[in-house]
Each structure stands twice: as structure tokens, then as C-alpha cells.
Design a protein around this motif. Structure first.
Motif, PDB file in Angstrom:
ATOM      1  N   TYR A   7      15.942  31.561   0.634  1.00 12.40           N
ATOM      2  CA  TYR A   7      16.696  30.701   1.578  1.00 12.40           C
ATOM      3  C   TYR A   7      17.957  31.353   2.196  1.00 12.40           C
ATOM      4  O   TYR A   7      18.495  32.078   1.459  1.00 12.40           O
ATOM      5  N   PRO A  13      17.962  24.799  -2.487  1.00 13.34           N
ATOM      6  CA  PRO A  13      17.054  23.822  -2.180  1.00 13.34           C
ATOM      7  C   PRO A  13      16.405  23.162  -3.550  1.00 13.34           C
ATOM      8  O   PRO A  13      15.702  22.152  -3.402  1.00 13.34           O
ATOM      9  N   LEU A  16      16.665  19.023  -3.976  1.00 10.81           N
ATOM     10  CA  LEU A  16      16.025  18.384  -3.014  1.00 10.81           C
ATOM     11  C   LEU A  16      14.515  18.260  -3.212  1.00 10.81           C
ATOM     12  O   LEU A  16      13.692  17.100  -3.074  1.00 10.81           O
TER      13      LEU A  16
END
Length: 73
Positions: A7, A13, A16
Motif C-alpha cells: 500500500y 489496512p 479495516l
């Protein structure tokens, strides 16, 4: 999710991934991806998302792996 595991914008992430009921991750090759770093992230996303992890060596393998993942749901 199909990702190279790298990323380059935003935050990590992993948190999430926990919000998905089931998140399968297919790690695809990337242009500049560090294999071990990208692999760790992809495996973590699948783990936190209560899904499965698969790695492909070529983008042409994605449809076959995707069908295999979906059949096991």
C-alpha cells in the motif's frame, strides 16, 4: 481482494480487514512489490478478515484461483 500487498497511500489496512465478514485475499505479482513484505500483509488481511489467502505468479491465474475460493464458501 486482489493485491500485491503493497500500500502506498493511507494507513495500514489491517484494521479495516476486521470489518469484513469474510475477506479472501489473492496476492498478485506487482511491479515493485517486495515479496516478503507484501506476502505478510496479504496473509494478515486474510487472517483478520476470516478468509483464505492464495498467491499467484501470473495475473492469468487469478480467475482459476478466484473460482476455487468461491466454491469453498
Amino acid at each position: 481482494l486482489v493485491s500485491d500487498g503493497e500500500y502506498n497511500t493511507g494507513h495500514d489496512p489491517r484494521p479495516l480487514a476486521r470489518s469484513f465478514p469474510q475477506l479472501h485475499v489473492i496476492q498478485a505479482p506487482g511491479k515493485n512489490a517486495t515479496r516478503s513484505k507484501g506476502e505478510r500483509l496479504c496473509k494478515d488481511l486474510a487472517k483478520y478478515g476470516r478468509g483464505r489467502y492464495e498467491k499467484v505468479n501470473s495475473h492469468s491465474e487469478i480467475p482459476r484461483v478466484l473460482m476455487r475460493l468461491l466454491k469453498k464458501v
